[in-house]
Design a protein around this motif. Structure first.
Motif, PDB file in Angstrom:
ATOM      1  N   GLY A  21     -22.630 144.868 -31.301  1.00 19.34           N
ATOM      2  CA  GLY A  21     -21.582 144.857 -32.308  1.00 19.34           C
ATOM      3  C   GLY A  21     -21.326 143.425 -32.734  1.00 19.34           C
ATOM      4  O   GLY A  21     -21.984 142.495 -32.269  1.00 19.34           O
ATOM      5  N   LYS A  22     -20.365 143.261 -33.640  1.00 19.28           N
ATOM      6  CA  LYS A  22     -20.003 141.929 -34.122  1.00 19.28           C
ATOM      7  C   LYS A  22     -18.550 141.652 -33.764  1.00 19.28           C
ATOM      8  O   LYS A  22     -17.690 142.481 -34.020  1.00 19.28           O
ATOM      9  CB  LYS A  22     -20.158 141.850 -35.637  1.00 19.28           C
ATOM     10  CG  LYS A  22     -21.552 142.069 -36.152  1.00 19.28           C
ATOM     11  CD  LYS A  22     -21.554 141.902 -37.666  1.00 19.28           C
ATOM     12  CE  LYS A  22     -22.800 142.457 -38.279  1.00 19.28           C
ATOM     13  NZ  LYS A  22     -22.653 143.835 -38.744  1.00 19.28           N
ATOM     14  N   SER A  23     -18.296 140.488 -33.214  1.00 22.69           N
ATOM     15  CA  SER A  23     -16.907 140.098 -32.969  1.00 22.69           C
ATOM     16  C   SER A  23     -16.253 139.806 -34.317  1.00 22.69           C
ATOM     17  O   SER A  23     -16.905 139.327 -35.239  1.00 22.69           O
ATOM     18  CB  SER A  23     -16.846 138.878 -32.061  1.00 22.69           C
ATOM     19  OG  SER A  23     -17.407 137.761 -32.710  1.00 22.69           O
ATOM     20  N   PRO A  24     -14.959 140.105 -34.466  1.00 26.49           N
ATOM     21  CA  PRO A  24     -14.293 139.829 -35.744  1.00 26.49           C
ATOM     22  C   PRO A  24     -14.186 138.329 -36.006  1.00 26.49           C
ATOM     23  O   PRO A  24     -14.237 137.529 -35.080  1.00 26.49           O
ATOM     24  CB  PRO A  24     -12.904 140.450 -35.569  1.00 26.49           C
ATOM     25  CG  PRO A  24     -12.798 140.912 -34.181  1.00 26.49           C
ATOM     26  CD  PRO A  24     -14.108 140.725 -33.492  1.00 26.49           C
ATOM     27  N   VAL A  25     -14.045 137.980 -37.266  1.00 30.31           N
ATOM     28  CA  VAL A  25     -13.965 136.584 -37.671  1.00 30.31           C
ATOM     29  C   VAL A  25     -12.600 136.318 -38.295  1.00 30.31           C
ATOM     30  O   VAL A  25     -12.213 136.974 -39.257  1.00 30.31           O
ATOM     31  CB  VAL A  25     -15.068 136.231 -38.705  1.00 30.31           C
ATOM     32  CG1 VAL A  25     -15.055 134.753 -39.019  1.00 30.31           C
ATOM     33  CG2 VAL A  25     -16.421 136.680 -38.219  1.00 30.31           C
ATOM     34  N   ALA A  26     -11.882 135.343 -37.741  1.00 25.61           N
ATOM     35  CA  ALA A  26     -10.571 134.984 -38.287  1.00 25.61           C
ATOM     36  C   ALA A  26     -10.720 134.449 -39.711  1.00 25.61           C
ATOM     37  O   ALA A  26     -11.653 133.713 -40.014  1.00 25.61           O
ATOM     38  CB  ALA A  26      -9.924 133.922 -37.392  1.00 25.61           C
ATOM     39  N   TYR A  27      -9.819 134.841 -40.565  1.00 24.41           N
ATOM     40  CA  TYR A  27      -9.729 134.367 -41.950  1.00 24.41           C
ATOM     41  C   TYR A  27     -10.910 134.788 -42.829  1.00 24.41           C
ATOM     42  O   TYR A  27     -11.074 134.269 -43.930  1.00 24.41           O
ATOM     43  CB  TYR A  27      -9.577 132.839 -42.021  1.00 24.41           C
ATOM     44  CG  TYR A  27      -8.366 132.327 -41.286  1.00 24.41           C
ATOM     45  CD1 TYR A  27      -7.091 132.535 -41.794  1.00 24.41           C
ATOM     46  CD2 TYR A  27      -8.501 131.639 -40.091  1.00 24.41           C
ATOM     47  CE1 TYR A  27      -5.973 132.084 -41.119  1.00 24.41           C
ATOM     48  CE2 TYR A  27      -7.386 131.179 -39.410  1.00 24.41           C
ATOM     49  CZ  TYR A  27      -6.126 131.399 -39.934  1.00 24.41           C
ATOM     50  OH  TYR A  27      -5.037 130.937 -39.262  1.00 24.41           O
ATOM     51  N   VAL A  28     -11.756 135.692 -42.349  1.00 25.36           N
ATOM     52  CA  VAL A  28     -12.875 136.175 -43.161  1.00 25.36           C
ATOM     53  C   VAL A  28     -12.739 137.688 -43.284  1.00 25.36           C
ATOM     54  O   VAL A  28     -12.641 138.401 -42.294  1.00 25.36           O
ATOM     55  CB  VAL A  28     -14.241 135.824 -42.517  1.00 25.36           C
ATOM     56  CG1 VAL A  28     -15.385 136.394 -43.343  1.00 25.36           C
ATOM     57  CG2 VAL A  28     -14.371 134.319 -42.357  1.00 25.36           C
ATOM     58  N   HIS A  29     -12.721 138.174 -44.511  1.00 24.35           N
ATOM     59  CA  HIS A  29     -12.589 139.613 -44.729  1.00 24.35           C
ATOM     60  C   HIS A  29     -13.829 140.326 -44.186  1.00 24.35           C
ATOM     61  O   HIS A  29     -14.960 139.880 -44.423  1.00 24.35           O
ATOM     62  CB  HIS A  29     -12.417 139.915 -46.222  1.00 24.35           C
ATOM     63  CG  HIS A  29     -11.960 141.316 -46.473  1.00 24.35           C
ATOM     64  ND1 HIS A  29     -12.828 142.371 -46.535  1.00 24.35           N
ATOM     65  CD2 HIS A  29     -10.712 141.811 -46.634  1.00 24.35           C
ATOM     66  CE1 HIS A  29     -12.150 143.481 -46.734  1.00 24.35           C
ATOM     67  NE2 HIS A  29     -10.859 143.173 -46.802  1.00 24.35           N
ATOM     68  N   PRO A  30     -13.643 141.419 -43.450  1.00 25.71           N
ATOM     69  CA  PRO A  30     -14.787 142.132 -42.855  1.00 25.71           C
ATOM     70  C   PRO A  30     -15.872 142.540 -43.857  1.00 25.71           C
ATOM     71  O   PRO A  30     -17.033 142.665 -43.486  1.00 25.71           O
ATOM     72  CB  PRO A  30     -14.137 143.368 -42.215  1.00 25.71           C
ATOM     73  CG  PRO A  30     -12.734 142.958 -41.940  1.00 25.71           C
ATOM     74  CD  PRO A  30     -12.366 142.002 -43.043  1.00 25.71           C
ATOM     75  N   SER A  31     -15.520 142.699 -45.128  1.00 24.54           N
ATOM     76  CA  SER A  31     -16.525 143.079 -46.116  1.00 24.54           C
ATOM     77  C   SER A  31     -17.628 142.030 -46.245  1.00 24.54           C
ATOM     78  O   SER A  31     -18.722 142.323 -46.718  1.00 24.54           O
ATOM     79  CB  SER A  31     -15.878 143.298 -47.486  1.00 24.54           C
ATOM     80  OG  SER A  31     -15.331 142.080 -47.978  1.00 24.54           O
ATOM     81  N   LYS A  32     -17.369 140.807 -45.788  1.00 23.10           N
ATOM     82  CA  LYS A  32     -18.362 139.737 -45.882  1.00 23.10           C
ATOM     83  C   LYS A  32     -19.425 139.826 -44.792  1.00 23.10           C
ATOM     84  O   LYS A  32     -20.440 139.150 -44.869  1.00 23.10           O
ATOM     85  CB  LYS A  32     -17.679 138.376 -45.800  1.00 23.10           C
ATOM     86  CG  LYS A  32     -16.639 138.178 -46.868  1.00 23.10           C
ATOM     87  CD  LYS A  32     -16.932 136.970 -47.657  1.00 23.10           C
ATOM     88  CE  LYS A  32     -15.779 136.753 -48.609  1.00 23.10           C
ATOM     89  NZ  LYS A  32     -16.158 136.343 -49.877  1.00 23.10           N
TER      90      LYS A  32
END
Length: 196
Positions: A21-32
């Motif tokens: 899976g992918k860890s979430p990224v702060a300040y980056v919308h998941p659509s990216k």
């Protein structure tokens, strides 16, 4: 990878998760990043483990590792048409530059076979000294209202000089010596980003 380290005097882990899976990224919308399909190179992972073990490292696979943004965001930008088969290695939590230089030396022969080796750290990465207001206000990490400060520019220039003016053993010595640079701690609050 700059965000993954493991404990032990000579310990290195290699991602063997077949469906990470992918860890979430702060300040980056998941659509990216959410729809970008990751392609782990499990055969390459086993090969790296064998190469590192043969050189005396305590290397093993980690089949639970979830990919972190320092890896997959780079892949998205470099390979927007699709992720190439990728193998990710951890750092060692002692952050010894000579140890990590030896990891690179153990794997460098892969370049002759067409492999691309990427360290996902950064020349300057000190989130404690970061100016967050433009990022929060505009959701854009390039929305700089003020230029970088002298400490950041000085260390970044030193990294560039080391890389462009050295090769072979001189490059290895110069890179490890950068951790003694008077601006190193300004540029890196923690060693993980530089070490990668």
């Amino acid at each position: 990878g700059a965000h993954w380290d493991c404990v032990g005097p000579s310990r290195i882990e290699v991602s063997t998760n077949p469906n990470p899976g992918k860890s979430p990224v702060a300040y980056v919308h998941p659509s990216k990043y959410v729809d970008y399909k990751l392609v782990p190179d499990l055969e390459g992972a086993q090969r790296c483990i064998r190469m590192l073990s043969a050189d005396g490292f305590d290397a093993s696979g980690n089949d639970k590792f979830e990919w972190i943004h320092d890896t997959y965001l780079i892949l998205i930008r470099m390979f927007p048409g699709g992720c190439p088969p990728t193998t990710i290695l951890s750092l060692n939590s002692r952050f010894d530059p000579h140890f990590h230089m030896k990891v690179g030396a153990s794997l460098r022969s892969l370049r002759d076979e067409g492999y691309l080796l990427i360290g996902t750290g950064g020349a300057v990465h000190n989130l404690y000294r970061n100016r967050w207001a433009p990022m929060v206000k505009y959701s854009d990490n390039f929305a700089q209202e003020t230029p970088p400060e002298d400490w950041a520019m000085e260390f970044r220039q030193s990294v560039e000089d080391v890389i462009t003016n050295n090769s072979g053993p001189k490059l290895r010595r110069a890179m490890t010596r950068l951790m003694k640079h008077p601006r190193f701690r300004d540029a890196h609050a923690t060693d993980d980003h530089f070490m990668a």
